[in-house]
Design a protein around this motif. Structure first.
Motif, PDB file in Angstrom:
ATOM      1  N   TRP A   1       0.829  -1.210   0.000  1.00 13.25           N
ATOM      2  CA  TRP A   1       0.000   0.000   0.000  1.00 13.25           C
ATOM      3  C   TRP A   1       0.858   1.252   0.000  1.00 13.25           C
ATOM      4  O   TRP A   1       0.520   2.238  -0.656  1.00 13.25           O
ATOM      5  N   ILE A   2       1.957   1.243   0.745  1.00  9.34           N
ATOM      6  CA  ILE A   2       2.868   2.390   0.739  1.00  9.34           C
ATOM      7  C   ILE A   2       3.428   2.584  -0.669  1.00  9.34           C
ATOM      8  O   ILE A   2       3.473   3.706  -1.184  1.00  9.34           O
ATOM      9  N   GLY A   3       3.876   1.498  -1.283  1.00 14.29           N
ATOM     10  CA  GLY A   3       4.426   1.593  -2.630  1.00 14.29           C
ATOM     11  C   GLY A   3       3.411   2.091  -3.640  1.00 14.29           C
ATOM     12  O   GLY A   3       3.725   2.927  -4.493  1.00 14.29           O
ATOM     13  N   GLN A   4       2.185   1.607  -3.557  1.00 11.49           N
ATOM     14  CA  GLN A   4       1.158   2.062  -4.485  1.00 11.49           C
ATOM     15  C   GLN A   4       0.761   3.504  -4.193  1.00 11.49           C
ATOM     16  O   GLN A   4       0.580   4.297  -5.113  1.00 11.49           O
ATOM     17  N   GLY A   5       0.631   3.837  -2.939  1.00 12.35           N
ATOM     18  CA  GLY A   5       0.223   5.193  -2.574  1.00 12.35           C
ATOM     19  C   GLY A   5       1.229   6.252  -2.982  1.00 12.35           C
ATOM     20  O   GLY A   5       0.860   7.371  -3.353  1.00 12.35           O
TER      21      GLY A   5
END
Length: 61
Positions: A19-23
């Protein structure tokens, strides 16, 4: 119980990092994801990753 904490903690950490990477836009997979480039999801990922680390830490005690 320890093994369950470790497994859930590792899953939470992995999902949180995704989620951090996508966000932040660092991970553009899947290409049609609504989370890509949304900093709100990076924040959710950071919180989930922190929970995962706490569960891993508790499982190792």
């Amino acid at each position: 119980m320890r093994k369950a904490l470790l497994i859930v903690g590792l899953l939470a950490l992995a999902i949180g990092l995704l989620w951090i990477g996508q966000g932040t836009g660092a991970i553009a997979w899947p290409a049609s994801s609504f989370m890509i480039g949304s900093l709100q999801w990076a924040e959710y990922g950071a919180l989930l990753s922190a929970v995962g680390l706490i569960l891993i830490w508790q499982g190792k005690k």
